[in-house]
Design an enzyme around this catalytic site. Sequence first.
Site, PDB file in Angstrom:
ATOM      1  NE  ARG A   1      -3.874   1.958   1.014  1.00 27.68           N
ATOM      2  CZ  ARG A   1      -4.987   1.619   1.666  1.00 27.68           C
ATOM      3  NH1 ARG A   1      -5.360   0.358   1.713  1.00 27.68           N
ATOM      4  NH2 ARG A   1      -5.720   2.538   2.230  1.00 27.68           N
ATOM      5  CB  CYS A   2       2.088   3.461  -2.380  1.00 29.83           C
ATOM      6  SG  CYS A   2       3.196   2.085  -2.654  1.00 29.83           S
TER       7      CYS A   2
ATOM      8  CG  ASP B   1     -14.447  13.910   8.303  1.00 37.57           C
ATOM      9  OD1 ASP B   1     -15.287  13.822   9.209  1.00 37.57           O
ATOM     10  OD2 ASP B   1     -14.670  13.566   7.121  1.00 37.57           O
TER      11      ASP B   1
ATOM     12  CG  HIS C   1     -12.260  -0.996   9.514  1.00 37.59           C
ATOM     13  ND1 HIS C   1     -12.712  -0.356  10.651  1.00 37.59           N
ATOM     14  CD2 HIS C   1     -11.557  -0.073   8.820  1.00 37.59           C
ATOM     15  CE1 HIS C   1     -12.276   0.891  10.637  1.00 37.59           C
ATOM     16  NE2 HIS C   1     -11.589   1.088   9.544  1.00 37.59           N
TER      17      HIS C   1
END
Length: 758
Positions: A519-520, A603, A698
């Site tokens: 993951r990047c 947020d 999730h």
Amino acid sequence: MVTTHNLGFPRIGAKRELKFALENYWQGLSSQSELSTAGALLRQRHWENQSAMDLVPVGDFSFYDQMLDMSFTLGNIPARVRDLAGSPLDNYFRVARGRSANESACSCVHAGEMTKWFDTNYHYIVPEFSADTTFSLDASRLLDQLTQAQQLDVRAKPVIIGPVTYLWLGKAKDDSDKLALLPRLLPVYVALLDQLAARGIEWVQIDEPVLVTELNAEWQQAFDTAYAVLKTSQVKLLVATYFGQLQDNLALACRLPVHGLHVDAINARDEVAQLVAQLPADKVLSLGVINGRNIWKTDLHATLEWLEPVHRVLQDRLWIAPSCSLLHVPVDLDSEQKLDRDMHSWLAFALQKLDELHTLAKALNKGRVSVQEALIANHVAVETRRTSARVHVPAVKEAIARIDATLGKRASGYAQRAAKQSALLKLPAYPTTTIGSFPQTAEIRQARNQFRQGVLNEAAYNTLMQREIAHCVREQEALGLDVLVHGEAERNDMVEYFGEQLDGYAFSQFGWVQSYGSRCVKPPILFGDIRRPKAMTVAWTTYAQSLTDKPMKGMLTGPVTILNWSFVRDDQPRSVSCHQLALAIREEVLDLEKAGVRIIQIDEAALREGLPLRQSQWNDYLQWAVESFRITANGVQDETQIHTHMCYSEFNDIIAAIAEMDADVITIETSRSDMELLAAFDHFNYPNEIGPGVYDIHTPNIPSQEHMVQLIRKAEERIPASRLWINPDCGLKTRNWKEVIPALKNMVEAARTLRRAA
Ligand code: GLN
Ligand code: ZN
């Protein structure tokens, strides 16, 4: 002669080759040997990229994470995978991500816990300990990489995580004292170093970044103990620290019986003089003089001004390097085709940073004239940036100077506001809402891509997005939610979306940085004074509001989160950039209010992760972070309800700051912790409204109504029912509609059950 070296190189590849190789392998589309080959090719290319260095890191390459590599090297493999079938690499991926190639996740093998690497956005797999953890050496990974390097004539400097940092960053699952494991751990390190010595290695870099954190006497003592044992090895050890200052640990770091010390001279410039004076004359001092955490060109002239005198004192004992591993920056600026000439000339990615290092070394070794051209080019770029009208906007600086306490203060206290808001909004008890995003379907993503590529024109794109929004509103009405959202279909990412609409931001095409595993992230580049040329979200929100009589929540990302997920300026304090963002988002808040939006959510998902490494610096950070939020949010009238959302579950140490923000409603992650974290809010007597997430977004599991009722009952032991909201843990962007509808249906039913019982 000054020695140059690098602490670590981005392993993911300039075009994310490692990501794609890993994901192919995991999906069963390629074999283990194909994956190994891909890794070997990347290593070879990266060593070539670093060939101008006197010493090149080996062992920094990893298929997932350097801490997990260390756990496997030390034979600290969780018992739950030890006896499973397959190769060591299969087990490695099981610990990394819960499954190896072609496996489905099973309940027996959960992935190791992942957490942030110091104050970076990189995540490591936490070593697991218990009182009876034992260690045994498996040096194969490191030795294989070393063999490859030596065959290629790389001047190899193996890189490993030091024993104290390894223990410090791990977790004793049985609450035993992990420091008690040190005597068992050290012989394995000695054996590892012996093997490296047998390969003819002279220097080993041993990373001990915990030396820049607050250590108690026991942990300081562990350093003395550990290195008294490691000094028996035949290799020379360079203890590497980075990300901060040594402060109380400076004397300790200087006295360790090793051959060299690396410090982060970007963050700890002030300590260099002391180190030069205090470091014993038989040790080298490696100074991290190029910033390994940002993407800006170094001011070489300014660096030489202070570095040359240090060089005159230390001579051959001076080494120079980037401040930390280059893992945290993208690989190659030359891949970028779309940045304008100015921007391009101001930036340096990993390869360019190594060029800068090389130039500095040459200037030190042979005089500035030997690199005159490079120095002039650097000077021109640095000066253009320093004086650019795109970077410095007087009107923004004037607005910052005008900030005063009134800007962040609401007209009335919470109680008064709450009364007015409830008269206006007429919400039921236990109001239900969501966190903002709804499923990002394949159609949405396709529309966005086509719009970017010019295949869809703006009008067609807007129509498609409006259709999506209308669908989302209809579904929420059918579910019977009380406060609706437009669903964020038009947003690719909660930071990038705003960055793209603000002046002062630039975007790279290949500026990827590893976050964890494959993951990047591609952080936007905040380069100049921030301005909002026009409203960013008002049209979408008012369109959504026009479709329903229920209140529609406006959705924004807060200034602290935008800051923490961007590459930021090095020419002004973070607090100033944050204040600029705050003023820009404040304008959006006020425009939403003017357009009749009654509830606005801002947020701050990344507020907590911006906490500095040392607790002594927390107050300062929290002060400007909270102030920035308040400037953004608190210009509204009493009747306008401000929400904020934070998706994490540790509030104990920041609860006072959260209360200071004075949002009318905060939604947080709680369902997985069984509402336990509300204790922090309870003890603090948190005064405003709270929406403790009642289900975990999730997982695809559909939460039952009963379970959610139960959770809220638990919450009521801590927070009065009149101040509770009912909502999921976080946004629903990654879920699909088939999961979302039944889950929210149960959630709304849970609220109804509670109301009936009230
Ligand atoms: N509003 C955002 C969403 O719903 C919040 C995401 C986040 O907090 N990470 O996706
Ligand atoms: Zn969240």
